[in-house]
Scaffold this motif. Structure first.
Motif, PDB file in Angstrom:
ATOM      1  N   LYS A   1      -8.525   4.907  -7.546  1.00 19.92           N
ATOM      2  CA  LYS A   1      -7.500   5.426  -6.631  1.00 19.92           C
ATOM      3  C   LYS A   1      -7.289   6.918  -6.835  1.00 19.92           C
ATOM      4  CE  LYS A   1      -4.907   1.102  -6.236  1.00 19.92           C
ATOM      5  NZ  LYS A   1      -3.605   0.464  -6.308  1.00 19.92           N
TER       6      LYS A   1
ATOM      7  N   LEU B   1       1.168  11.677 -10.223  1.00 14.07           N
ATOM      8  CA  LEU B   1      -0.144  11.828  -9.600  1.00 14.07           C
ATOM      9  C   LEU B   1      -0.194  13.155  -8.858  1.00 14.07           C
ATOM     10  CD1 LEU B   1      -2.929  10.763  -8.758  1.00 14.07           C
ATOM     11  CD2 LEU B   1      -1.855   9.713  -6.787  1.00 14.07           C
TER      12      LEU B   1
ATOM     13  N   TYR C   1      -0.817  15.516   2.963  1.00 15.85           N
ATOM     14  CA  TYR C   1      -0.986  14.214   2.314  1.00 15.85           C
ATOM     15  C   TYR C   1       0.122  13.892   1.318  1.00 15.85           C
ATOM     16  CZ  TYR C   1      -5.521  14.173   4.523  1.00 15.85           C
ATOM     17  OH  TYR C   1      -6.511  14.174   5.449  1.00 15.85           O
ATOM     18  N   GLY C   2       1.017  14.844   1.100  1.00 16.64           N
ATOM     19  CA  GLY C   2       2.116  14.610   0.170  1.00 16.64           C
ATOM     20  C   GLY C   2       1.666  14.584  -1.281  1.00 16.64           C
ATOM     21  N   ILE C   3       0.529  15.217  -1.563  1.00 11.95           N
ATOM     22  CA  ILE C   3      -0.003  15.260  -2.930  1.00 11.95           C
ATOM     23  C   ILE C   3      -0.110  16.726  -3.337  1.00 11.95           C
ATOM     24  CG2 ILE C   3      -1.940  14.629  -4.430  1.00 11.95           C
ATOM     25  CD1 ILE C   3      -1.428  12.102  -3.209  1.00 11.95           C
TER      26      ILE C   3
ATOM     27  N   GLU D   1       0.836  -1.208   0.000  1.00 16.37           N
ATOM     28  CA  GLU D   1       0.000   0.000   0.000  1.00 16.37           C
ATOM     29  C   GLU D   1       0.867   1.253   0.000  1.00 16.37           C
ATOM     30  OE1 GLU D   1      -2.255  -0.847   3.520  1.00 16.37           O
ATOM     31  OE2 GLU D   1      -4.023  -1.495   2.394  1.00 16.37           O
ATOM     32  N   ILE D   2       1.907   1.215   0.799  1.00 16.42           N
ATOM     33  CA  ILE D   2       2.763   2.399   0.922  1.00 16.42           C
ATOM     34  C   ILE D   2       3.615   2.587  -0.329  1.00 16.42           C
ATOM     35  CG2 ILE D   2       4.699   3.398   2.207  1.00 16.42           C
ATOM     36  CD1 ILE D   2       3.462   2.070   4.730  1.00 16.42           C
ATOM     37  N   VAL D   3       4.249   1.514  -0.777  1.00 13.92           N
ATOM     38  CA  VAL D   3       5.182   1.640  -1.900  1.00 13.92           C
ATOM     39  C   VAL D   3       4.436   1.984  -3.195  1.00 13.92           C
ATOM     40  CG1 VAL D   3       6.855   0.405  -3.325  1.00 13.92           C
ATOM     41  CG2 VAL D   3       6.906   0.163  -0.841  1.00 13.92           C
ATOM     42  N   SER D   4       3.274   1.376  -3.422  1.00 16.19           N
ATOM     43  CA  SER D   4       2.549   1.672  -4.671  1.00 16.19           C
ATOM     44  C   SER D   4       2.045   3.112  -4.674  1.00 16.19           C
ATOM     45  CB  SER D   4       1.380   0.697  -4.867  1.00 16.19           C
ATOM     46  OG  SER D   4       0.392   0.919  -3.889  1.00 16.19           O
ATOM     47  N   THR D   5       1.653   3.601  -3.519  1.00 20.52           N
ATOM     48  CA  THR D   5       1.209   5.002  -3.433  1.00 20.52           C
ATOM     49  C   THR D   5       2.375   5.947  -3.693  1.00 20.52           C
ATOM     50  OG1 THR D   5      -0.470   4.340  -1.825  1.00 20.52           O
ATOM     51  CG2 THR D   5       0.043   6.682  -1.949  1.00 20.52           C
ATOM     52  N   LEU D   6       3.519   5.620  -3.121  1.00 16.66           N
ATOM     53  CA  LEU D   6       4.714   6.443  -3.371  1.00 16.66           C
ATOM     54  C   LEU D   6       5.083   6.453  -4.846  1.00 16.66           C
ATOM     55  CD1 LEU D   6       7.281   5.688  -0.537  1.00 16.66           C
ATOM     56  CD2 LEU D   6       6.169   7.851  -1.038  1.00 16.66           C
TER      57      LEU D   6
ATOM     58  N   VAL E   1      -8.078  10.200  -4.124  1.00 17.72           N
ATOM     59  CA  VAL E   1      -7.118  11.252  -3.750  1.00 17.72           C
ATOM     60  C   VAL E   1      -7.768  12.619  -3.891  1.00 17.72           C
ATOM     61  CG1 VAL E   1      -4.982  12.411  -4.464  1.00 17.72           C
ATOM     62  CG2 VAL E   1      -5.072   9.921  -4.365  1.00 17.72           C
TER      63      VAL E   1
ATOM     64  N   MET F   1       3.105   6.151  -7.369  1.00 17.15           N
ATOM     65  CA  MET F   1       2.166   7.017  -8.087  1.00 17.15           C
ATOM     66  C   MET F   1       2.573   8.475  -7.973  1.00 17.15           C
ATOM     67  SD  MET F   1      -1.309   5.190  -6.781  1.00 17.15           S
ATOM     68  CE  MET F   1      -2.643   5.809  -7.740  1.00 17.15           C
ATOM     69  N   LEU F   2       3.066   8.825  -6.809  1.00 18.09           N
ATOM     70  CA  LEU F   2       3.431  10.224  -6.570  1.00 18.09           C
ATOM     71  C   LEU F   2       4.774  10.582  -7.176  1.00 18.09           C
ATOM     72  CD1 LEU F   2       2.304  10.499  -2.889  1.00 18.09           C
ATOM     73  CD2 LEU F   2       1.389  11.752  -4.810  1.00 18.09           C
ATOM     74  N   LYS F   3       5.736   9.680  -7.003  1.00 16.89           N
ATOM     75  CA  LYS F   3       7.109  10.022  -7.355  1.00 16.89           C
ATOM     76  C   LYS F   3       7.384   9.844  -8.843  1.00 16.89           C
ATOM     77  CE  LYS F   3       8.575  11.313  -3.518  1.00 16.89           C
ATOM     78  NZ  LYS F   3       9.128  12.656  -3.394  1.00 16.89           N
TER      79      LYS F   3
END
Lengths: 190, 457
Positions: free
Chosen positions: B253, B19, B67-69, B6-11, B257, B13-15
């Motif tokens: 997803k 996203l 939220y880092g987004i 959950e954490i790595v896939s979200t990261l 967000v 998407m952002l990095k």
């Protein structure tokens, strides 16, 4: 058998090379001695297992007695056992209102990485609730990820904390993200 | 406890997958600012916008940090100025645009939309004043966006408005000739315009909306592309049904967000939350492109035969995922195909894969329409109007929103490059067929009647 959730509580931790049957062995001895497992968690790092049990024990059974009994049972497997009475120290009861955040660091492995980041957290009274290394760096430093789940007290200066963390990460040559836990839940869970 | 996945896939998407929340748009009604006196109206407008929106940018940044987004754009959408400023002349409308621009600058938002009129069935006085003011208003302001709704499924197509908009687009381009007709990038002509679009240039606050409301526009074409690539690399035998499912889950997803951030911004500002707009909005960056999704799904380029089918599937999957993620979906909610704003689509235009005609066909299955399309500067007004009419017809008959954001680039010909800068990007100018041949049709005028609702083939 009825479960009695009163009486003395003890903490049992078991450490050693992982193999099938460890938890079963501990649980069987606890059951045979009238102990109730109230809480349990285990983790595996590479080949090593660490398990922690919080157990209520019946009147008449003492912690040191239980430790000897378990150690005898686990010695043949090369496992170490630590047993202590559970004592609540009011100084460290985490009754500060906080919010759950996730800190991730990505970058090349180096000495002092965890020490450097956790020092900043400690300075601000931020409690770590979970800590994991996800990947071993290997040839790709970007695959070296540390995950810290933390509770950030509401009454601290969040901006100052964020800046202190970012500055420390920069000094350590890693990329750091601080995000509220909710974003991970919203994206991944229905 | 969160899982590593959950954490790595979200990261990821952002990095690596761009996203972000493309826009948080604060809708502000100007209807209670109405006055017969221009100075009174302008001061009320300025006071209301700067009062209501004073914390918008700060709060968006705070929530984005939490939220880092990142929230890329903070915008304002106001009531249609043609309604709120109905008594005023064309010159006075320009001064209203200047007030909107000042207010936007003061609260530091990127754009303010709502220099708008709705004329699908005819013109009121305020509508005519506003439409005639558009070229000057867009030339003398930086942040004001305009939109005009000229058609709807229930009213048909106001061809007088279509012709007028052809003239207005041409005039707006001429007034910003030194910037390749940049004013036209801030002007959209619509059929079936929604009342709650957070995206520019079409954002305005509909009459049925609250006094103040937050609408949020998500992004994420890069996330969709990477999800498809990962899945196909892991299992080359996936079918289009399987890939549609992957797009659907990814859209879910991305929408979550947007809604999370939109709701939190709304809560902190103590205003209502309106909708999440699901649109896949690209930027002129590698890896943040709708066009690249077409390649991930097996086409040589967007514009190749098969593109309309791919876009239909993509749009539908995005809607299904988004609708499950949020009960309040609105705006345009589909895949954008803005030519200059998408590096890959602009490349397809340059390489000859993408023609105006193929783009038009694709707009029948997507939101929103002929978007950021650069045309030769000598394209006649009547031809521009006819292109708009065709696009409006697609929207009216299919009961969907369509729009035209056309830029006849002054002094430039097909094949040359037009540069608009920033998120607006750059594009090769597309050739227009049969220039001049639409003149007689366009000059007839009147209103094309609303289509029957029962015979649907």
């Amino acid at each position: 058998m009825n479960v009695q959730k009163k009486g003395k509580k003890i903490v049992i931790s078991v450490l050693g090379t992982d193999r099938p049957g460890i938890v079963a062995l501990v649980a069987r001895h606890l059951f045979e001695n009238g102990c109730n497992i109230e809480d349990v968690n285990q983790t595996r790092l590479q080949t090593e297992l660490a398990a922690i049990f919080i157990v209520s024990i019946p009147d008449g059974l003492e912690a040191h007695g239980l430790r000897s009994l378990l150690q005898d049972a686990l010695d043949p497997l090369g496992l170490h056992v630590l047993v202590k009475e559970m004592v609540t120290d009011e100084r460290y009861v985490h009754n500060v209102e906080g919010e759950p955040f996730v800190v991730t660091t990505i970058g090349p492995d180096r000495l002092g990485l965890v020490a450097g980041i956790t020092e900043v957290m400690a300075d601000f009274g931020v409690n770590i609730t979970n800590l994991r290394a996800v990947f071993r760096g290997g040839t790709d430093p970007a695959r070296n990820i540390m995950i810290y789940e933390v509770d950030i007290p509401k009454d601290i200066d969040q901006e100052r904390f964020r800046k202190a963390l970012k500055d420390r990460a920069e000094a350590l040559g890693i990329d750091l993200n601080l995000q509220h836990r909710k974003i991970f839940e919203e994206i991944n869970r229905i | 406890m969160l899982t590593e996945r959950e954490i790595v896939s979200t990261l990821e998407m952002l990095k690596n997958e761009h996203l972000d929340v493309r826009t948080v748009t604060l809708g502000i009604s100007l209807l209670d600012c109405a006055s017969h006196d221009l100075d009174t109206f302008r001061s009320r407008v300025k006071e209301k916008i700067t009062g209501v929106a004073k914390d918008l940018v700060r709060v968006c940044d705070e929530v984005g940090d939490k939220y880092g987004i990142p929230v890329i754009n903070k915008r304002i959408a106001v009531s249609p100025v043609a309604v709120a400023a109905a008594p005023f002349s064309s010159e006075q409308m320009v001064s209203v645009a200047l007030t909107l621009d000042e207010a936007a600058r003061e609260v530091n938002v990127d754009f303010v939309g709502g220099f708008s009129a709705l004329v699908e069935k005819g013109f009121a006085n305020g509508d005519i004043s506003l439409i005639e003011a558009i070229p000057e208003a867009l030339a003398v302001t930086d942040r004001v966006c305009a939109s005009v709704n000229v058609a709807s499924t229930r009213a048909g197509i106001n061809m007088d408005a279509v012709y007028l908009m052809g003239k207005i687009i041409k005039a707006a381009a001429e007034k910003t000739a030194d910037k390749d007709g940049l004013a036209c990038a801030k002007l959209c002509v619509f059929a079936n315009i929604p009342e709650d679009i957070p995206f520019m240039a079409g954002a305005y606050l509909g009459i049925g909306e609250p006094d103040v409301v937050i609408n949020v526009g998500v992004s994420g074409p890069g996330v969709v592309k990477k999800a498809i690539d990962r899945a196909r690399n892991a299992n080359p035998s996936l079918t289009l049904g399987d890939l549609s499912e992957i797009i659907k889950k990814t859209a879910f997803k991305v929408t979550r967000v947007g809604e999370l951030i939109g709701r939190e911004v709304a809560d902190r500002l103590n205003v209502a939350f309106g909708v999440a707009d699901l649109s896949l909005a690209p930027t002129p960056n590698v890896g943040d492109s709708v066009g690249e999704i077409f390649q991930s799904l097996g086409l040589a380029s967007i514009g190749s035969p098969g593109s309309t089918a791919v876009l239909a599937m993509l749009n539908d999957a995005v809607k299904k995922g988004g609708a499950f993620a949020s009960s309040y979906v609105g705006g345009l909610s589909g895949a954008f195909i803005p030519v200059s704003e998408d590096l890959n689509i602009a490349q397809a235009a340059r390489d000859g894969f993408l023609s105006l005609e193929k783009l038009e066909a694709m707009t029948s299955v997507c939101s929103v329409g002929l978007d950021m399309v650069a045309l030769p500067g000598d394209t006649p007004v009547e031809t521009i109007a006819a292109i708009i009419a065709d696009e409006m017809a697609i929207g009216v008959i299919n009961k969907k929103t369509t729009a035209a954001r056309l830029i006849p680039v002054p002094g430039k010909k097909a094949g040359e490059k037009a540069c608009f800068g920033g998120l607006l990007g750059e594009s090769t100018i597309l050739p227009v067929m049969d220039k001049g041949s639409s003149e007689d049709f366009i000059r007839i005028g009147g209103r094309i009647p609303a289509p029957t609702q029962s015979l649907v083939n």
